[in-house]
Design a protein around this motif. Sequence first.
Motif, mmCIF file in Angstrom:
data_model
loop_
_atom_site.group_PDB
_atom_site.id
_atom_site.type_symbol
_atom_site.label_atom_id
_atom_site.label_comp_id
_atom_site.label_asym_id
_atom_site.label_seq_id
_atom_site.Cartn_x
_atom_site.Cartn_y
_atom_site.Cartn_z
ATOM 1 N N GLN A 5 38.532 29.438 62.830
ATOM 2 C CA GLN A 5 37.343 28.682 62.415
ATOM 3 C C GLN A 5 36.358 29.574 61.672
ATOM 4 O O GLN A 5 35.757 29.169 60.670
ATOM 5 C CB GLN A 5 36.681 28.047 63.651
ATOM 6 N N VAL A 6 36.176 30.819 62.150
ATOM 7 C CA VAL A 6 35.267 31.747 61.465
ATOM 8 C C VAL A 6 35.769 32.025 60.059
ATOM 9 O O VAL A 6 34.986 32.049 59.094
ATOM 10 C CB VAL A 6 35.117 33.053 62.268
ATOM 11 N N ALA A 7 37.071 32.216 59.910
ATOM 12 C CA ALA A 7 37.623 32.472 58.582
ATOM 13 C C ALA A 7 37.403 31.277 57.662
ATOM 14 O O ALA A 7 37.067 31.444 56.476
ATOM 15 C CB ALA A 7 39.113 32.794 58.689
ATOM 16 N N ARG A 8 37.568 30.068 58.188
ATOM 17 C CA ARG A 8 37.331 28.876 57.364
ATOM 18 C C ARG A 8 35.861 28.768 56.968
ATOM 19 O O ARG A 8 35.527 28.443 55.826
ATOM 20 C CB ARG A 8 37.770 27.616 58.118
ATOM 21 N N LEU A 9 34.976 29.054 57.934
ATOM 22 C CA LEU A 9 33.545 28.997 57.640
ATOM 23 C C LEU A 9 33.177 30.032 56.578
ATOM 24 O O LEU A 9 32.431 29.741 55.632
ATOM 25 C CB LEU A 9 32.748 29.232 58.934
ATOM 26 N N THR A 10 33.707 31.230 56.743
ATOM 27 C CA THR A 10 33.438 32.280 55.771
ATOM 28 C C THR A 10 33.910 31.866 54.374
ATOM 29 O O THR A 10 33.193 32.053 53.375
ATOM 30 C CB THR A 10 34.136 33.584 56.186
ATOM 31 N N ALA A 11 35.117 31.308 54.309
ATOM 32 C CA ALA A 11 35.656 30.882 53.018
ATOM 33 C C ALA A 11 34.769 29.822 52.373
ATOM 34 O O ALA A 11 34.517 29.854 51.159
ATOM 35 C CB ALA A 11 37.082 30.356 53.196
ATOM 36 N N SER A 12 34.284 28.887 53.181
ATOM 37 C CA SER A 12 33.436 27.827 52.624
ATOM 38 C C SER A 12 32.106 28.374 52.149
ATOM 39 O O SER A 12 31.558 27.931 51.129
ATOM 40 C CB SER A 12 33.229 26.714 53.659
ATOM 41 N N LEU A 13 31.560 29.356 52.849
ATOM 42 C CA LEU A 13 30.318 29.986 52.413
ATOM 43 C C LEU A 13 30.514 30.748 51.108
ATOM 44 O O LEU A 13 29.688 30.663 50.189
ATOM 45 C CB LEU A 13 29.803 30.921 53.503
ATOM 46 N N GLN A 14 31.596 31.493 51.015
ATOM 47 C CA GLN A 14 31.845 32.238 49.783
ATOM 48 C C GLN A 14 32.124 31.287 48.613
ATOM 49 O O GLN A 14 31.723 31.559 47.472
ATOM 50 C CB GLN A 14 33.013 33.216 49.971
ATOM 51 N N ARG A 15 32.753 30.164 48.910
ATOM 52 C CA ARG A 15 32.982 29.174 47.861
ATOM 53 C C ARG A 15 31.649 28.595 47.384
ATOM 54 O O ARG A 15 31.449 28.375 46.184
ATOM 55 C CB ARG A 15 33.897 28.065 48.383
ATOM 56 N N ALA A 16 30.737 28.371 48.328
ATOM 57 C CA ALA A 16 29.416 27.847 47.955
ATOM 58 C C ALA A 16 28.678 28.837 47.061
ATOM 59 O O ALA A 16 27.992 28.452 46.102
ATOM 60 C CB ALA A 16 28.596 27.537 49.198
ATOM 61 N N ALA A 17 28.815 30.134 47.357
ATOM 62 C CA ALA A 17 28.182 31.150 46.508
ATOM 63 C C ALA A 17 28.805 31.136 45.119
ATOM 64 O O ALA A 17 28.097 31.189 44.105
ATOM 65 C CB ALA A 17 28.328 32.529 47.149
ATOM 66 N N LEU A 18 30.126 31.057 45.055
ATOM 67 C CA LEU A 18 30.812 31.032 43.764
ATOM 68 C C LEU A 18 30.392 29.814 42.945
ATOM 69 O O LEU A 18 30.082 29.920 41.753
ATOM 70 C CB LEU A 18 32.321 31.025 43.988
ATOM 71 N N GLU A 19 30.355 28.650 43.616
ATOM 72 C CA GLU A 19 29.969 27.424 42.915
ATOM 73 C C GLU A 19 28.505 27.441 42.507
ATOM 74 O O GLU A 19 28.115 26.785 41.531
ATOM 75 C CB GLU A 19 30.272 26.214 43.799
ATOM 76 N N GLY A 20 27.696 28.191 43.237
ATOM 77 C CA GLY A 20 26.285 28.320 42.896
ATOM 78 C C GLY A 20 26.009 29.370 41.846
ATOM 79 O O GLY A 20 24.857 29.576 41.445
ATOM 80 N N GLY A 21 27.065 30.074 41.431
ATOM 81 C CA GLY A 21 26.906 31.068 40.369
ATOM 82 C C GLY A 21 26.262 32.355 40.814
ATOM 83 O O GLY A 21 25.650 33.064 40.002
ATOM 84 N N THR A 22 26.389 32.707 42.110
ATOM 85 C CA THR A 22 25.778 33.937 42.624
ATOM 86 C C THR A 22 26.853 34.878 43.148
ATOM 87 O O THR A 22 27.987 34.465 43.429
ATOM 88 C CB THR A 22 24.783 33.621 43.758
ATOM 89 N N PRO A 23 26.538 36.158 43.311
ATOM 90 C CA PRO A 23 27.527 37.101 43.831
ATOM 91 C C PRO A 23 27.992 36.702 45.230
ATOM 92 O O PRO A 23 27.271 36.030 45.974
ATOM 93 C CB PRO A 23 26.756 38.425 43.873
ATOM 94 N N PRO A 24 29.199 37.122 45.608
ATOM 95 C CA PRO A 24 29.677 36.860 46.961
ATOM 96 C C PRO A 24 28.690 37.375 48.010
ATOM 97 O O PRO A 24 27.938 38.319 47.776
ATOM 98 C CB PRO A 24 31.004 37.619 47.019
ATOM 99 N N LEU A 25 28.753 36.747 49.161
ATOM 100 C CA LEU A 25 27.800 37.008 50.232
ATOM 101 C C LEU A 25 28.226 38.178 51.112
ATOM 102 O O LEU A 25 29.419 38.382 51.378
ATOM 103 C CB LEU A 25 27.675 35.778 51.131
ATOM 104 N N PHE A 26 27.244 38.926 51.605
ATOM 105 C CA PHE A 26 27.481 39.700 52.813
ATOM 106 C C PHE A 26 27.641 38.691 53.950
ATOM 107 O O PHE A 26 26.794 37.809 54.141
ATOM 108 C CB PHE A 26 26.297 40.607 53.137
ATOM 109 N N ILE A 27 28.712 38.805 54.718
ATOM 110 C CA ILE A 27 28.882 38.021 55.938
ATOM 111 C C ILE A 27 28.778 39.015 57.086
ATOM 112 O O ILE A 27 29.624 39.890 57.253
ATOM 113 C CB ILE A 27 30.231 37.289 55.977
ATOM 114 N N SER A 28 27.716 38.905 57.867
ATOM 115 C CA SER A 28 27.379 39.940 58.847
ATOM 116 C C SER A 28 27.400 39.398 60.260
ATOM 117 O O SER A 28 27.361 38.180 60.493
ATOM 118 C CB SER A 28 26.005 40.529 58.533
ATOM 119 N N ILE A 29 27.423 40.321 61.221
ATOM 120 C CA ILE A 29 27.516 39.944 62.630
ATOM 121 C C ILE A 29 27.112 41.126 63.493
ATOM 122 O O ILE A 29 27.174 42.282 63.056
ATOM 123 C CB ILE A 29 28.976 39.522 62.953
ATOM 124 N N ASP A 30 26.667 40.834 64.720
ATOM 125 C CA ASP A 30 26.481 41.860 65.759
ATOM 126 C C ASP A 30 27.737 41.886 66.617
ATOM 127 O O ASP A 30 27.850 41.155 67.602
ATOM 128 C CB ASP A 30 25.278 41.521 66.649
#
Length: 556
Positions: free
Chosen positions: A67-92
């Motif tokens: 599920q985390v991998a799917r969420l990450t993929a969807s977030l990075q896709r949103a960045a790509l579709e928004g025309g911005t650089p890929p996201l830092f995906i961070s965690i503790d």
Amino acid sequence: MDLRNTGGTGDDPDAILADMSLADKIGQMLMCGFEGTVLTDKVRELVATGKIGGIIYFARNVESPEQVARLTASLQRAALEGGTPPLFISIDQEGGMVARITEGVALMPGGMAIAAAGSEADAYDAAFVSGNELAAMGINLNYAPVMDVNNNADNPVIGVRSFGELPQRVADFGAATLRGFQDAGVAATAKHFPGHGDTAVDSHLDLPTVPHDRIRMEQVELMPFRLAIAEGVDAMMSAHIYFPALEPEKLPVTLSKTVLTGLLREELGFEGIIMTDCMEMNAIAEHYGTVEASVMAIEAGADMILISHRADRQLAAIAAIGRAVAEGRLSEARLDVSVRRLLALKAKRGLLGGGGAAGQALSGLARCGTAAHLEVARRISEASVTLVRNDAPVLPLRRLRTLVITAAPMVATQVDESFAPAPGLGTALSKHGLACEDRVIPSDQFAQYSAELLAVAAAEEIGQIVLGTYNARFNPAQAKLAEALQTLGKPMAVVALRNPYDLLVMPGVQVYAAVYESRPLALESAAKALLGEIPFRGRLPVSLGSDYPAGWGMSL
């Protein structure tokens, strides 16, 4: 800036920066959190319209590695579709008691347990394994290692997250850890600069002050961070703490230009990313306000502003930074300096030039929680079990009916976030054939159960007692019960399941061990050691009074 039609982002930070609008630059300096386990329209808008540079995951965002991998993929896709650089995906994902992903992965022991096990190679291995699993889920930035020197037994928020009280040892174990993460392709973050170890106040709740002079800070607090810089750590997280020796005005480090720019950048020579701790913590929010403090932190020299929870504050901070530029309080050139660093780290970690493509986060999940990874965690955990006091013939436990009382973990600070209901130490002992009367009690409710527990302990069929404490130093009823149980005259062993300092408030206890955490793996390791199936090999990373200095440990 619109990167959608350029065949990816390209991998030249300067070229990307040159094509950015002011809004693009401001967004890149925000790291934001959100509720939920799927991408919502509001979060999509924050990514695509707010142009934010990164996302922080908490347990609220996690169900499984898949599920985390799917969420990450969807977030990075949103960045790509928004025309911005890929996201830092961070965690503790520190390991031990501070970890957001606990199922489906090889959850590593925390800092103090690793230090108790005694091997810098273990520290590296734990981080390398954990980093590989994070990378498989598309997580590319971890808020670890903790490089605070925990030399204050009353510290409510660092404790077992630290590698201990010896500055050089903290530095060495921290350096091995950051190398492990970064060798796995995950950016490491040394925290909490310049040191949160000697406080008795949690900065989530208020603004702590550390009164030591600069000479003492060089000898203790700053030593690990100096080594982290020398080892090339990618990021440094600032502490929301006031250090009078470093800052003439009463400002927390996060808002201090004297510390972030003068000390960290100019004097210590750090060239990586300066990340704030969450700007919604009370040390900031209650004294300065999250939104205004976000502007102040950039003025001080921070590159990335972490706002973990509320969308209204995230959007307000973006707007406030824009106003600060319009009013001349911040220059666009100042933002350029930070954004160039952020893009450079994204390039270094393979996010630019197509490296952050949405589908990539779905690859490699088979390496999460493998037998080989779990073996690393088991080996370190078993080596960490520390026998501190052995003044009565209790161990190994005999095959008698045993009352096992476990203080259940509780959320003592916001960094803990949450703990799922977990079995007690009795369950672990039962798996190894010991007949147990198993009682799991909320850590802060011992007073109301003490009479009942004493009655059970006094029963004739109970031949011995095992008590697992959890931060008894902050929950006096646990210590009071331990002393009362000791007077029954039955064989008894006490095991500290978080801070080892519990012994200091129960001096009458004759047999005392520490495992530094109450995750299931630690309970299993404790059970094996108590029953004599594995040796006690751990050594204390902190002192428990003059009789038990750092480095102390016994064997049977």
